[in-house]
Enzyme design. Structure first.
Site, PDB file in Angstrom:
ATOM      1  N   ASP A 504     -12.149 -38.830 -19.249  1.00 35.27           N
ATOM      2  CA  ASP A 504     -12.341 -37.778 -20.234  1.00 35.27           C
ATOM      3  C   ASP A 504     -13.791 -37.317 -20.222  1.00 35.27           C
ATOM      4  O   ASP A 504     -14.668 -37.959 -19.647  1.00 35.27           O
ATOM      5  CB  ASP A 504     -11.881 -38.207 -21.641  1.00 35.27           C
ATOM      6  CG  ASP A 504     -12.782 -39.242 -22.274  1.00 35.27           C
ATOM      7  OD1 ASP A 504     -12.440 -39.721 -23.360  1.00 35.27           O
ATOM      8  OD2 ASP A 504     -13.814 -39.596 -21.682  1.00 35.27           O
ATOM      9  N   GLU A 547      -9.496 -34.023 -24.588  1.00 34.38           N
ATOM     10  CA  GLU A 547     -10.327 -33.913 -23.388  1.00 34.38           C
ATOM     11  C   GLU A 547     -10.019 -35.050 -22.414  1.00 34.38           C
ATOM     12  O   GLU A 547     -10.839 -35.387 -21.572  1.00 34.38           O
ATOM     13  CB  GLU A 547     -11.812 -33.919 -23.771  1.00 34.38           C
ATOM     14  CG  GLU A 547     -12.330 -35.230 -24.342  1.00 34.38           C
ATOM     15  CD  GLU A 547     -12.210 -35.288 -25.859  1.00 34.38           C
ATOM     16  OE1 GLU A 547     -11.358 -34.561 -26.406  1.00 34.38           O
ATOM     17  OE2 GLU A 547     -12.959 -36.074 -26.472  1.00 34.38           O
TER      18      GLU A 547
END
Length: 626
Positions: A504, A547
């Site tokens: 991420d 994310e």
């Protein structure tokens, strides 16, 4: 839901259910009683006039008028004072009494309404699972009775509970179905009420703009009817929506408007306590903690622990206020109460908020192990809520699609019936016209075939959309998890290598805060493009969170997977992102894990997740092995 709306609108809604779904069977005319019933069906009257209407019906309906008498008995189940536990228990006992009464046996629709009444009061007692069982049974019976009004009522009230629990997929399916049924029956008042439930669901699952639009429409409709109290209550819902948008000044303005209206009307202390909670929440968002504490102290004596939902909210706000003022012992005491209350009512959204504040308090106390354990618990709760949100859009599309399909099928059935009647007439008049009828039937079959083909293609398109992340166009969480489980099982059976990379973006929240959400979306799209372009044809890259991304590497050992992950980290760190913002750069952290004795894909994911956590702890912009 605020007290104006709940005690006035919801109960009148249920009164209407009792009246509207049951045909008048009495042989004798009683126009005055029927007029009162009709007023309730059309949403006239308030909780204040409820007792008066019941008394009038009692005098107008004779003991020998069994159908009207049974309708009246069902109506008596509902009482407006839901803040009184004795009233709630009495209503449940009353419903049980009539559900088992022999004289109610010939009236299955009224029995269904009593079941709804009982289940709704059980929900108010926070016996949520039993209430949901009652709602499920009511929906099933409504379909068996083929009564569209009962179906709409049962699905609407069940949808509200689904929405409160955070199950937006089921909530939207119920509420949108109810909305179509109300509109088809031209029940404008109740379609407007149900519209409020849909708006609330939109607000809860993160679409406050649409929620405000629907609430404003609903408020204007009530103002036109002269229902000032209900319209004022909707201001609270609009305030909640502004909170979701981060426009806390506007939210505070709405909540204060409702609070001051309650003061002018000298409402009950419990009602004012709920309004005070709403004001305090907005003040806390604006970091006006001392003002918020004044409202919270005002509300605290009037909200008991058995009022689980409100009690949980009160303690969350108190915990936040005491945390803001560094009174950590008091903050911890209240956050524990909030956590227990929301867990008991199965309110995952509230439990998530309580866990977040609890982790902050433990961090301030430097109790790192407890803070870490709380963060893990928060992560699991967030994952469960995220899974529900993932399905909400699909549920909304499916609900609308099914409703449109139902209407189209009804039209087709009517057309088919008309053609059959025409065929019979033509056959009697002239046998030679039978050829024309057969040709017409053939044309209809072709049209139906084309229509079904179109619907099949549309369904395939919807299925593809349900498996794709709308922003990055990568496979979404559900899609890549299913693929990962298949690849894991295949590799385990064939004794081949299989690795995954979980990564991420570092400090992604700062990207959104500083550059804005549009820039954040562009970063996610860039990460998706870069990672997908670096993988082999047989590998898969998917977006599984905000994310967070997952890469599946077939026939790849751990060492090679680590090399790929490190190359990905380096490539992204060196990528020129001047088109997003001059001089802007982004880095990622990655965790790598390979199949090695795990029994299932979930365990492999857990190892990769732990490795990602270690990469974050190691300073980010690096790779760790699990």
């Amino acid at each position: 839901m605020n007290l104006f709306y709940k005690t006035i609108v919801v109960l009148i809604f249920c009164f209407s259910c009792t009246m509207g779904s049951f045909p008048l069977l009495a042989a004798s005319d009683n126009p005055k009683a029927d007029e009162i019933f009709e007023k309730i069906i059309n949403g006239h009257g308030t909780s204040d006039s409820h007792s008066q209407m019941l008394s009038e019906l009692e005098t107008l309906i004779s003991r020998s008028d069994t159908p009207r008498r049974m309708r009246l008995n069902a109506l008596k189940c509902w009482e407006p004072d839901i803040s009184n536990n004795q009233v709630i228990n009495a209503a449940i006992a009353y419903a049980d009494q009539w559900l088992q009464h022999d004289s109610m046996a010939p009236y299955p629709k009224l029995k269904l309404e009593l079941l709804l009444c009982k289940s709704w009061y059980l929900e108010q007692k926070n016996e949520v699972e039993i209430a949901m069982q009652g709602y499920n049974q009511a929906v099933k019976q409504a379909y068996a009775l083929e009564d569209n009004r009962l179906i709409a009522d049962a699905r609407s009230i069940r949808g509200e509970l689904f929405s409160f629990q955070g199950n937006f997929s089921a909530a939207l399916e119920d509420l949108i179905t109810a909305q179509h049924l109300y509109e088809n029956q031209e029940l404008s008042y109740w379609s407007n009420y149900n519209l409020g439930s849909i708006a609330t669901s939109y607000r809860r699952f993160g679409d406050p703009q649409n929620a405000i639009r629907y609430f404003e429409q609903q408020k204007q409709a009530h103002l036109k009817r002269g229902e000032i109290d209900i319209a004022t209550g909707i201001e609270t819902e609009i305030g909640f929506s502004y909170e979701e948008l981060g426009e806390y000044e506007k939210a505070l303005e709405k909540h204060l408007k409702v609070y001051r209206a309650g003061e002018q009307k000298k409402l009950a202390e419990f009602d004012m306590a709920i309004f005070a909670l709403n004001v305090a929440a907005a003040l806390l968002r604006l970091e006006r903690t001392q003002e918020a504490l004044q409202y919270l102290q005002q509300a605290k004596p009037h909200i008991a622990s058995d009022q689980i939902g409100f009690y949980g909210e009160l303690n969350i706000y108190l915990a936040q206020a005491y945390l803001n003022t560094s009174k950590l012992e008091l903050a911890f005491k209240h956050v524990v109460l909030a956590e227990k209350s929301h867990r008991k009512s199965k309110n995952q959204r509230g439990e998530e908020r309580a866990l977040f504040i609890k982790s902050q308090i433990l961090g301030e106390n430097q109790d790192w192990q407890a803070a870490y354990d709380t963060q893990r618990q928060l992560f699991e709760t967030h994952k469960a809520l995220d899974a529900k949100q993932e399905s909400r859009r699909t549920a909304e599309i499916r609900g609308r699609f099914n409703s449109d399909k139902m209407e189209q099928e009804n039209l087709q059935l009517l057309e088919y019936k008309r053609l059959k009647e025409q065929e019979h007439i033509i056959t009697q008049q002239n046998k030679y016209l039978q050829v024309a009828v057969l040709l017409l039937a053939l044309v209809i079959i072709i049209i139906l075939g084309l229509y079904l083909l179109k619907q099949f293609r549309r369904t395939r398109t919807l299925e593809a959309l349900a498996l794709t992340d709308h922003l990055t166009q990568l496979p979404n969480r559900r899609h890549i998890y299913v693929r990962g489980e298949k690849e894991f099982a295949k590799s385990k059976a064939n004794h081949t290598d299989f690795s995954i990379i979980l990564f991420d973006a570092d400090h992604f929240k700062k990207v959104n805060d500083i550059l804005g959400h549009d820039a954040g979306d562009n970063v996610l799209v860039k990460l998706a493009q870069l990672s997908a372009s670096m993988m082999r044809k047989g590998d898969m890259v998917g977006r599984i969170g905000g994310e967070e991304f997952l890469i599946l590497l077939r026939e790849t050992p751990l060492n090679q997977a680590q090399i790929i992950a490190e190359r990905l980290v380096t490539t992204i760190a060196n990528e020129n992102l001047d088109d997003i913002d001059p001089g802007f750069r982004v880095t990622i952290s990655a965790g790598v894990a390979a199949i090695d004795g795990q029994t299932n894909f979930k365990e492999l994911m857990s190892r990769a997740d732990q490795a990602l956590y270690e990469a974050k702890e190691a300073g980010r912009n690096c790779v760790k092995r699990g």
